[in-house]
Design a protein around this motif. Structure first.
Motif, PDB file in Angstrom:
ATOM      1  N   HIS A 142       0.786  -1.088   0.073  1.00  0.00           N
ATOM      2  CA  HIS A 142       0.047  -0.061   0.048  1.00  0.00           C
ATOM      3  C   HIS A 142       0.844   1.296  -0.072  1.00  0.00           C
ATOM      4  O   HIS A 142       0.521   2.071  -0.787  1.00  0.00           O
ATOM      5  CB  HIS A 142      -0.830  -0.121   1.160  1.00  0.00           C
ATOM      6  CG  HIS A 142      -2.162  -1.312   1.002  1.00  0.00           C
ATOM      7  ND1 HIS A 142      -2.594  -1.575  -0.017  1.00  0.00           N
ATOM      8  CD2 HIS A 142      -2.490  -1.823   2.210  1.00  0.00           C
ATOM      9  CE1 HIS A 142      -3.392  -2.536   0.247  1.00  0.00           C
ATOM     10  NE2 HIS A 142      -3.261  -2.723   1.473  1.00  0.00           N
ATOM     11  N   GLU A 145       2.229   2.349  -3.207  1.00  0.00           N
ATOM     12  CA  GLU A 145       1.199   2.694  -4.162  1.00  0.00           C
ATOM     13  C   GLU A 145       1.241   4.452  -4.240  1.00  0.00           C
ATOM     14  O   GLU A 145       1.062   5.010  -5.175  1.00  0.00           O
ATOM     15  CB  GLU A 145      -0.050   2.397  -3.990  1.00  0.00           C
ATOM     16  CG  GLU A 145      -0.310   1.028  -4.317  1.00  0.00           C
ATOM     17  CD  GLU A 145      -0.414   0.704  -5.721  1.00  0.00           C
ATOM     18  OE1 GLU A 145      -0.647   1.558  -6.361  1.00  0.00           O
ATOM     19  OE2 GLU A 145      -0.221  -0.393  -5.935  1.00  0.00           O
ATOM     20  N   ALA A 177      -6.279   6.779   3.214  1.00  0.00           N
ATOM     21  CA  ALA A 177      -5.133   5.548   3.044  1.00  0.00           C
ATOM     22  C   ALA A 177      -4.605   5.573   4.342  1.00  0.00           C
ATOM     23  O   ALA A 177      -4.133   4.295   4.881  1.00  0.00           O
ATOM     24  CB  ALA A 177      -4.217   5.827   2.136  1.00  0.00           C
TER      25      ALA A 177
END
Length: 341
Positions: A142, A145, A177
């Protein structure tokens, strides 16, 4: 009806029984509900009872043995050759009844409740470790990204996770996020604490178990491997030799020999995969320390590394460790380091 040998095919709710008398004549073929099994067996005269080794078999072996019967557990792979034609519960029970009477048959020692409880700790820890690895990999992916690349190793990810709770951490992440990553970080912290708790319980059991303490003296065997071996092998004398014990763990070459020609392949990988993995991991650490180990074993490892690939040497060390563990369990001794000549 006088039953001398009884084969029981265990299942979740319904058990299949197949009994013979001393002449081999079939005198019983019966299905029983789980709750009625002990009541039925309590009425029988003491006899030889065979069952396949499966997740519930050790519990039933203890319960049935308490009624006065002689109980033997058979590996499923050794029962399969005795199954005639179609596979069903009745055929399985008949095959178990036949296999349990063979003199050359190998049986699985019945574990105690304590040993099963220790193995539950091991399985729980292994599950939590896999979940921890999944979350670490997810957090790493993650963050990538959003252009944040973490260095290799769990500690680097953990250090980065700690920065997420600081709004001035320098990480350019959207609020959504960051919220999701903080949720995963909380799960990661919980898993880490649960793993430590299990390891403390394993340490407490290890300190009061003599066999586990003796096994820990072997190079490449730590707390986890020692407790797993001590709990998984209640009776080491069922193995005739260290090589047979290593074969049970799948650490011997697979054979495809015929016509007097020996053809050996890769390790068979039969038996307990968890123990095999622990031994190979421990052997890897022995391989890495070999250049600075001034013992006879260290010299042997260095000589192998000069001639063989590292992974092959690691498996060879794991095989030797398994044989050593068997010898210590049988003789009740501790490992003695032999100085290099």
């Amino acid at each position: 009806m006088e039953i001398t040998t009884l084969g029981i095919d265990l299942a979740k709710s319904v058990f299949q029984l197949h009994g013979v008398d001393d002449s081999g004549t079939v005198v019983l073929q019966k299905k029983l509900r789980r709750g009625a099994a002990l009541d039925f067996l309590r009425k029988l005269e003491p006899c030889l009872i065979g069952m396949e080794a499966c997740p519930t078999s050790h519990f039933w072996a203890r319960e049935i043995a308490a009624l006065g019967h002689e109980v033997r557990l058979i590996p499923p792979a050794y029962v399969k050759p005795y199954v005639k034609r179609q596979k069903n519960d009745a055929a399985d029970a008949e095959a178990i009844c036949e296999a349990v009477t063979r003199k050359n048959m190998r049986f699985v020692p019945v574990k105690t409740e304590e040993q099963q409880a220790v193995l539950v700790l091991h399985r729980s820890r292994d599950l939590l470790m896999r979940q921890r690895t999944m979350i670490l990999n997810a957090i790493r992916a993650h963050l990538a990204e959003f252009g944040t690349i973490t260095a290799q190793g769990p500690r680097k990810v953990v250090d980065l996770v700690r920065r997420l709770s600081d709004p001035n951490d320098g990480l350019d992440l959207p609020a959504l996020a960051r919220s999701a990553l903080l949720s995963q970080a909380a799960q990661l912290e919980t898993l880490t604490e649960e793993i430590r708790k299990i390891e403390r319980e394993l340490m407490a059991w290890h300190r009061q178990n003599q066999a586990s303490q003796r096994l820990e003296t072997i190079p490449g065997v730590g707390l986890i491997t020692a407790t797993a071996l001590a709990a998984s092998v209640p009776d080491p004398t069922v193995f005739k030799s260290g090589r047979q014990f290593a074969a049970w763990l799948g650490l011997v070459p697979r054979q495809n020999s015929s016509g007097g020609k020996d053809r050996l392949g890769r390790v068979s990988k039969m038996g307990n995969g968890y123990l095999r993995r622990l031994l190979v991991v421990g052997a890897t650490s022995v391989t890495r320390r070999a250049p600075t180990t001034n013992t006879r074993s260290g010299a042997w490892v260095r000589s192998l590394l000069e001639r063989k690939p590292t992974r092959l040497v690691t498996v060879a060390i794991a095989n030797k460790t398994a044989r050593t563990a068997w010898a210590l369990l049988v003789k009740g001794e501790t490992y003695r380091v032999a100085a290099a000549i």
